[in-house]
Design an enzyme around this catalytic site. Structure first.
Site, PDB file in Angstrom:
ATOM      1  CB  SER A 348     -49.894  63.308  31.155  1.00 18.10           C
ATOM      2  OG  SER A 348     -50.748  62.506  31.811  1.00 18.10           O
ATOM      3  CG  ASP A 468     -56.170  60.824  28.180  1.00 18.91           C
ATOM      4  OD1 ASP A 468     -55.713  59.996  28.607  1.00 18.91           O
ATOM      5  OD2 ASP A 468     -55.968  62.070  28.080  1.00 18.91           O
ATOM      6  CG  HIS A 498     -53.144  60.571  28.514  1.00 17.35           C
ATOM      7  ND1 HIS A 498     -53.647  61.274  29.043  1.00 17.35           N
ATOM      8  CD2 HIS A 498     -50.917  60.467  29.480  1.00 17.35           C
ATOM      9  CE1 HIS A 498     -52.327  61.670  29.758  1.00 17.35           C
ATOM     10  NE2 HIS A 498     -51.335  60.864  29.940  1.00 17.35           N
TER      11      HIS A 498
END
EC number: 3.4.14.11
Length: 763
Positions: A348, A468, A498
């Site tokens: 991320s 995602d 994610h």
């Protein structure tokens, strides 16, 4: 259960013998097969008395018998060493078949002394049911001493560095930025965890603006109202320029140099993959960057000032920047323990910083492992001229993320000194990101790493979930495509959302990364035969396959209309009760949308043949609306009851992955294959006034026009009998502004089509 091995490096027989010898398995080619088996079990940390050899004999009895060792008996024993339970997981007498069906490495040749030695070599490289390869499990059980020196097997570093003797240091690195224009270079706090060793150590660095704390209350106060009307824009061209912040030179000042940091730390978040590498001779460094707790500066959120505050650490490791033992800058400290080679890891925001750092071309950054990273911040918070929140976070924007990660305010003294400046700069950021228009501008251009990929020197390893919808797959796809031709790159594309993938049962991910890191960071040959793309298949349990590229050049076009005259229509407006219900919980809206209960047009498409989508699907639509402003949302489903992989992992076994020697135990997880009525394949959004990134056009009410826009890239296999459901609508209560105007959209399906990039069988 199926295992997918990508970390195994082919070795010739002499190399196998030499590596086995280093582990204590010292065999002669003149020994018979049963003697080698016996010695293998004696030297191992396993309990050979607990093993069954045949339907009638345990291993001790078998070794005393006159029965010859064959591959069936070999696999009866080998599967037990790999933690499979005889008579329950597999049937004695059918072990060879079970191993083959589980995709375990096998020697397909007659039983000879050389072949049995090779079989044991590759067995040590094989993944156990509980997630570790056999040699790593045995090392964690004491096969090798903790001597704080490197030991390698099959080109991987083994866990021989003592995790009870780790050094934990806090330092402040001088960055080349002054993000608040104070007239001083910003100091950046870093945390180092490293094995105590006389070896020169490489570094696995994770740059995480979250690392030193987050401010949830500031985040919540900064969230934007999504229940607003779409803005109408005047037609114009958008102009941006490519520029980077100037790096500042440090002020030269002679200081005493020390070799020990006075500040230590005990606790803090660590990435389990970094923990895995700690015990294998790789130091871990965590850096949060400008505007974070105990560091200087403003949280500039994604621009190159933030990136430079991270790469300053790599400069320090290579003697090009200074670090101090405290913020007072009274003593300098050097990285005398480091070999100067760095890999960056993390998911991320953490993977985002890796992308950004790579595009600086900083010397010493040998490779990045960017997991679900952002390659262009515009594409995270905007899409085609439209404000578009990341999945699961309606109302978030880059200023909200800045408020969340400006952790300097968590310390009262820093709050007193810096909050007024922070509030001023945050307001400037809110204005610059321009939520009204949703257009690309200089603010977003300054946070677009794709325009600097020509500077990338590091090898690029990308990990991204094709389900995602927070950091969408285009972030990985665009970076992949932007790299210069021939650049060293590999992508792991999984079916999750994610999430991390370093503790999955079905793939030897950590071991594969181990072999890559060893080669790049310890100056060894890279013998790993890794394909460009490693893909998890979408409708099979625990199956990974190899592909040549992410994105295909061949296309097919599927007309949306089934007749020469075919129209679809939907309204934008909801009654007050429904609007409030959807605004309160966007998941209620999503369920209704997928079940054709929202304001939408639904088109079901049959497939001309079996196909694999590879890349961004494109919609070409002929439409009109009774207004001069509007936006379009589209989602495509694989529609119909069948088994598919879920996008969230389930725990298969708790705390069975040992990252060292009884160190940082991890759960073993996997994506389950379950029955479902549909699965999202891709989605996309566009402002109808934005036909391209840098052009805003007028929109005329009640006039037909054609628009083309790409949806999120994916790789997705479909059988001929499968059905694609195309959903067209306007307001999306998860992603877009919740514009509840009374607008009607009409689509001429006979002049509209779906353009699908498809994979050739050869690839």
């Amino acid at each position: 259960m199926r295992f997918n091995h990508f970390s195994i490096v082919d070795k010739n027989f002499d190399e196998q013998l030499a590596e086995l010898d280093q582990l204590g398995f010292r065999w002669s080619v003149f020994w018979d097969e049963k003697k080698i088996l016996k010695d293998f079990l004696i030297q191992s940390p396993s309990d050979m008395t607990a093993l069954q050899a045949t339907a009638e004999l345990d291993v001790i009895e078998f070794l005393k018998s006159s029965i010859e060792l064959d591959w069936e008996i070999f696999w009866n024993i080998a599967l037990q060493l790999l933690d499979f339970v005889p008579n329950f997981d597999f049937e004695i007498g059918k072990a060879f078949e079970y191993a083959k069906n589980s995709n375990l490495p096998q020697i397909e040749a007659e039983m000879t002394t050389e072949n049995i030695i090779s079989a044991f070599y590759y067995l040590l490289c094989t993944r156990r049911k509980t997630g570790m390869i056999l040699v790593e499990h045995w090392v964690s059980e004491g096969l090798l001493p903790l001597d704080n020196h490197y030991h390698f097997f099959n080109d991987k570093s083994l866990a021989t560095f003592d995790s009870s003797l780790l050094e934990r240091e806090v330092l402040w690195v001088e960055s080349p930025v002054d993000s608040e224009q104070r007239g001083e270079n910003d100091l950046i706090k870093i945390q180092i965890i490293r094995p105590k060793s006389t070896e020169k150590l490489p570094v696995v660095m994770t740059a995480s603006p979250y690392h030193l704390g987050i401010n949830d209350k500031a985040n919540d106060l900064a969230l934007h109202d999504m229940n607003v009307e779409l803005e109408e824009k005047t037609s114009h061209e958008i102009h941006v320029e490519q520029k980077l912040p100037q790096k500042l030179s440090a002020k030269a000042k002679e200081l005493p140099i020390v070799d020990k940091a006075p500040y230590r730390f005990t606790h803090g978040w660590t990435y389990s993959l970094n923990d895995y590498f700690l015990t294998r001779g790789f130091a871990s460094i965590y850096v949060a960057g400008v505007g974070t707790r105990s560091s200087d500066g403003f949280q500039t959120s994604g621009d190159y000032q933030q990136i430079y505050s991270m790469t300053a650490v790599i400069d320090w490791l290579n003697g090009r920047a200074r670090a101090y033992t405290s913020r007072k800058k009274t003593h300098e400290i050097k990285a005398s323990w480091a070999n100067g080679k760095v890999a960056m890891t993390g998911k991320s925001y953490l993977g985002t910083m890796a992308y950004g750092a790579a595009t600086t071309g900083v010397e010493g950054l040998e490779l990045i492992l960017a997991e679900a990273g952002i390659s262009s911040w515009y594409n995270y918070y905007r899409e085609n001229g439209l404000v578009r929140s990341p999945g699961g976070f309606p109302g978030e924007d880059l200023d909200v993320l800045a408020a969340l990660t400006y952790s300097r305010n968590l310390d009262g003294a820093d709050f007193l000194k810096g909050n007024a400046e922070y509030e001023k700069r945050l307001a400037e950021m809110t204005a610059a990101l321009d939520r009204k228009s949703g257009d690309y501008n200089q603010f977003w251009h300054d946070r677009n790493y794709l325009i600097n990929t020509d500077k990338v020197k590091a090898d690029v390893l990308i990990v991204h979930g094709l389900q995602d919808w927070n950091v969408t797959p285009e972030q990985a796809y665009n970076f992949w495509k932007a790299l210069p031709e021939g650049h060293a790159k590999h992508a792991f594309l999984h079916r999750g959302a994610h999430i991390y993938m370093n503790s999955w049962q079905s793939i030897d991910f950590s071991e594969t990364i181990n072999a890559y890191f060893v080669a790049k960071l310890l100056d060894r040959d890279l013998n790993l035969n890794l394909p460009p793309v490693i893909l998890q298949e979408n409708s099979k349990d625990q199956v990974w396959t190899m592909m040549n590229d992410f994105g295909a050049n061949t296309q097919i076009k599927l007309p949306l209309g089934k007749t020469a005259v075919s129209f679809a229509q939907f309204d934008n407006n909801y009654d007050d009760e429904t609007f409030k219900k959807y605004s309160k919980d966007f998941n209620v809206f999503k369920k209704d949308l997928f079940e054709n209960k929202a304001n939408e047009a639904v088109i079901d498409l049959e497939l001309p043949s079996m196909l694999t989508i590879n890349g961004p699907v494109e919609l070409e639509l002929r439409l009109k609306l009774n207004d001069t402003k509007g936006f379009l949302s589209a989602q495509i489903l694989d529609f119909g009851q069948k088994k598919r992989l879920e996008d969230k992992v389930r725990v298969k076994d708790f705390k069975v992955l040992d990252r060292g020697r009884n160190f940082m135990l991890d759960d073993l997880v996997e994506l389950p294959l379950v029955e479902s009525p549909y699965q999202l394949v891709t989605k996309g959004f566009t402002n109808l006034q934005n036909q391209s990134l840098l052009t805003v056009s007028d929109l005329k009410a009640d006039e037909w026009f054609t628009i083309k826009f790409e949806l999120q890239p994916t790789i997705y296999h479909l059988e001929k009998a499968d059905k694609l459901r195309v959903i067209l609508y306007s307001t999306d209560f998860e992603h877009t502004v919740r514009d509840n105007r009374k607008v009607t959209y009409e689509i001429d399906l006979s002049q509209s089509k779906l353009i699908i990039p498809i994979e050739s069988v050869k690839n």
